[in-house]
Design a protein around this motif. Sequence first.
Motif, PDB file in Angstrom:
ATOM      1  N   SER A 136       0.846  -1.192   0.000  1.00 39.94           N
ATOM      2  CA  SER A 136       0.000   0.000   0.000  1.00 39.94           C
ATOM      3  C   SER A 136       0.884   1.246   0.000  1.00 39.94           C
ATOM      4  CB  SER A 136      -0.931   0.004   1.214  1.00 39.94           C
ATOM      5  OG  SER A 136      -0.176   0.079   2.408  1.00 39.94           O
ATOM      6  N   ALA A 137       0.306   2.374  -0.432  1.00 41.78           N
ATOM      7  CA  ALA A 137       1.045   3.635  -0.478  1.00 41.78           C
ATOM      8  C   ALA A 137       0.108   4.778  -0.113  1.00 41.78           C
ATOM      9  CB  ALA A 137       1.629   3.854  -1.864  1.00 41.78           C
ATOM     10  N   SER A 138       0.652   5.781   0.580  1.00 39.45           N
ATOM     11  CA  SER A 138      -0.129   6.973   0.911  1.00 39.45           C
ATOM     12  C   SER A 138       0.792   8.185   0.869  1.00 39.45           C
ATOM     13  CB  SER A 138      -0.765   6.831   2.300  1.00 39.45           C
ATOM     14  OG  SER A 138       0.239   6.696   3.289  1.00 39.45           O
ATOM     15  N   SER A 139       0.221   9.328   0.501  1.00 40.16           N
ATOM     16  CA  SER A 139       0.980  10.571   0.410  1.00 40.16           C
ATOM     17  C   SER A 139       0.335  11.592   1.336  1.00 40.16           C
ATOM     18  CB  SER A 139       0.981  11.081  -1.027  1.00 40.16           C
ATOM     19  OG  SER A 139       1.680  12.297  -1.109  1.00 40.16           O
ATOM     20  N   ASN A 140       1.169  12.218   2.192  1.00 34.48           N
ATOM     21  CA  ASN A 140       0.657  13.195   3.137  1.00 34.48           C
ATOM     22  C   ASN A 140       1.727  14.260   3.381  1.00 34.48           C
ATOM     23  OD1 ASN A 140      -1.027  14.438   4.962  1.00 34.48           O
ATOM     24  ND2 ASN A 140      -0.530  13.049   6.646  1.00 34.48           N
ATOM     25  N   ASP A 141       1.384  15.530   3.176  1.00 30.35           N
ATOM     26  CA  ASP A 141       2.289  16.662   3.420  1.00 30.35           C
ATOM     27  C   ASP A 141       3.633  16.509   2.717  1.00 30.35           C
ATOM     28  OD1 ASP A 141       0.409  17.995   4.970  1.00 30.35           O
ATOM     29  OD2 ASP A 141       1.096  17.049   6.824  1.00 30.35           O
ATOM     30  N   GLY A 142       3.633  16.063   1.461  1.00 31.19           N
ATOM     31  CA  GLY A 142       4.858  15.962   0.690  1.00 31.19           C
ATOM     32  C   GLY A 142       5.719  14.760   0.997  1.00 31.19           C
ATOM     33  N   VAL A 143       5.193  13.804   1.761  1.00 35.37           N
ATOM     34  CA  VAL A 143       5.933  12.578   2.072  1.00 35.37           C
ATOM     35  C   VAL A 143       5.111  11.379   1.606  1.00 35.37           C
ATOM     36  CG1 VAL A 143       6.960  11.145   3.875  1.00 35.37           C
ATOM     37  CG2 VAL A 143       7.068  13.631   4.070  1.00 35.37           C
TER      38      VAL A 143
END
Length: 144
Positions: A117-124
């Motif tokens: 799985s992958a997630s993007s939050n605040d440029g990370v």
Amino acid sequence: MSMLLKRRDPFKEFRELEQRFQGLFPSIEKADANLAGFSPSVNTREGDYAYHIEVDLPGVKKEDIKVEVKDNRVTISGERKTKEEVKEEEYYRMESSYGKFERSFTLPDNVDAENVSASSNDGVLEVVLPKKERNGTSKQVEVK
């Protein structure tokens, strides 16, 4: 009396002109580097149940990131497109930068590739690579 010989450098004036030009517009060199691409910083760590890959991607939108698992590898790629526009009464400036990146990692044998799985939050960007469940059964071995 000794005569001093002086070597003439025909490109000296061009180098001096280039240095003066870069002094007037220091951001030009930086903009050219942004066109070529960029290499985001990556942190990896291993937890009890998964491996984690964290990629710093400031200025990269979630829809511009691609994570692919194929042939025992995970590949993270994408592109950064930024545009800065300043409008004032007697002044107008617009700067754009563009860059692509791609990083690949070989997966350990115990990764459950079906449940990455992958997630993007605040440029990370965080990619989670779960470990396959260990077989909890034991086998009695006969001593001969």
